[in-house]
Scaffold this active site. Structure first.
Site: not given
Length: 407
Positions: A356, A236, A253, A197, A122, A229, A129, A195, A233, A249
């Protein structure tokens, strides 16, 4: 004058799954629920590719497999021939009678993971971002790390937890430690995120010790899919120093069930944004045909649109990513999957992750039904869709990648 052939299948006309697209997937049907088959999405139907080849009197061994891996491993000349055959069968009226029994209504089949994932990488290729996260976590400092504009940053993920769209996502547990906490605690993630992607699927392998050059991108990449993904948080944030993402993570996925052939995206190719740092020679795509892609993405949370990330804004292209991840001599294998990283644009409603959209939870997202979100709650469902321009004003559809959070 239109150069796009017309199909004898009525629902393929003006469809994002017309003969200009023909994405591949793997399905089971009610008549043989235990048998996985390669399918091609066309209009409102799924074409049983192996049955179609036999009906047309063509070789069917690669299309009779239970995953896309044998076809992907066969290489670009075979991919081109199969795609040309499918186009002929679906546009030449003389094949209608023979192929019609191989068409199954799309709503009546079950879709599966379309290929066996070998490795998963990834990346982190959106400047918007990366800048947003830098501002969130390093306020008052330069938002981008010193290496960001010199190389496509990435991490190696877990191939075994790549799942097909529709698979429930179990809320992960792990260690969490907020800045004010004296010590870490263990429990379910409280800051579960997404996420949005785009994934790229490798077909042709490469030799160990031999890097893949920019010009060889098309020879190795079979097709493109959508990818979510999922990210814990809080897990992480505590674990990532000094080696990067791990358990935050690797729990899931999700990818879309349809793999759009790379050849279907020629009309979607665009020049990436202007770069203000000259890349090193092995990443310099200015003398060739850069592989920026004009994909219009949409993220929905519980049916409500929350973002429209523009893929054309990505700083690093998939072509550069493939070259960078092999420049040290690492080999490619059939079924390798590499992802773009979160797709985000310059405006708030184009950001591709909740971290975000809510500025790390400080600005809750207000949904049209009156509820608010900072991060995902149990029962929340996230759907990512995308389209791209095709030939003669047509639209290329990617389908969707959907997942519901289960506590």
């Amino acid at each position: 004058m239109s150069t796009t052939p017309s199909s004898w299948l009525a629902s393929a006309q003006d469809s994002p799954f017309g003969v200009h697209n023909l994405p591949y997937g793997v399905f089971t049907a009610a008549d043989q629920p235990g048998r996985r088959r390669i399918g091609v999405r066309v209009g409102d139907f799924v074409l049983d590719a192996g049955a179609a080849a036999r009906a047309a009197g063509a070789p069917s061994v690669l299309l009779d497999a239970d995953s896309l891996n044998p076809l992907m491993a066969a290489g670009r000349p075979v991919w081109s021939r199969v795609r040309a055959d499918l186009t002929t069968w679906l546009t030449d009226e003389s094949f209608r009678e023979a192929l019609s029994p191989a068409l199954l209504p799309a709503g009546e089949v079950e879709l599966h993971l379309p290929f066996e994932v070998a490795d998963y990488v990834d990346f982190y290729a959106s400047e918007h971002h990366a800048t947003n996260l830098g501002r969130i976590f390093r306020p008052g400092s330069e938002p981008l790390t010193p290496n960001w504009k010199h190389l496509p940053i990435g991490y190696h993920g877990r191939a075994g937890t790549v799942v097909v769209s529709g698979t429930p996502v179990v809320r992960p547990s792990g260690q969490r430690k907020a800045p004010a906490d004296a010590a870490p605690t263990f429990g379910p993630s409280r800051r579960l995120d997404i996420e949005a992607e785009v994934g790229f699927v490798v077909g042709t392998p490469s030799e160990l010790g031999r890097p893949v050059a920019l010009d060889d991108f098309r020879e190795h990449v079979f097709g493109v899919c959508l990818l979510n993904d999922w990210s814990a948080r809080d897990i992480q944030a505590w674990e990532y120093v000094p080696l990067g993402p791990f358990l935050g993570k690797s729990f899931a996925t999700s990818i879309s069930p349809w793999i759009v052939p790379l050849d279907a995206l020629d009309h979607a190719r665009v020049t990436p944004p202007e770069r203000d740092v000259e890349p090193l020679a092995y990443l310099d795509d200015r003398g060739g045909e850069p592989w920026g892609l004009d994909l219009a993405m949409e993220v929905r949370l519980n049916g409500h649109q929350v973002s429209r990330p523009p893929f054309a804004t990505m700083y690093w292209t998939a072509q550069q990513q493939l070259t960078h991840m092999t420049v040290n001599g690492a080999s490619l294998r059939t079924g390798d999957l590499f992802a773009s990283g979160t797709v985000s644009g310059p405006e708030r409603d184009t950001r591709g992750a909740l971290i975000e959209l809510t500025w790390n939870g400080e600005e809750p997202l207000k949904l049209p039904d009156g509820t608010t979100r900072t991060f995902l709650e149990d029962g929340d469902e996230v759907t990512i869709t995308a389209t791209a321009p095709g030939p003669d004003g047509t639209v290329i559809g990617f389908g969707e990648v959907t997942g519901r959070v289960r506590g």
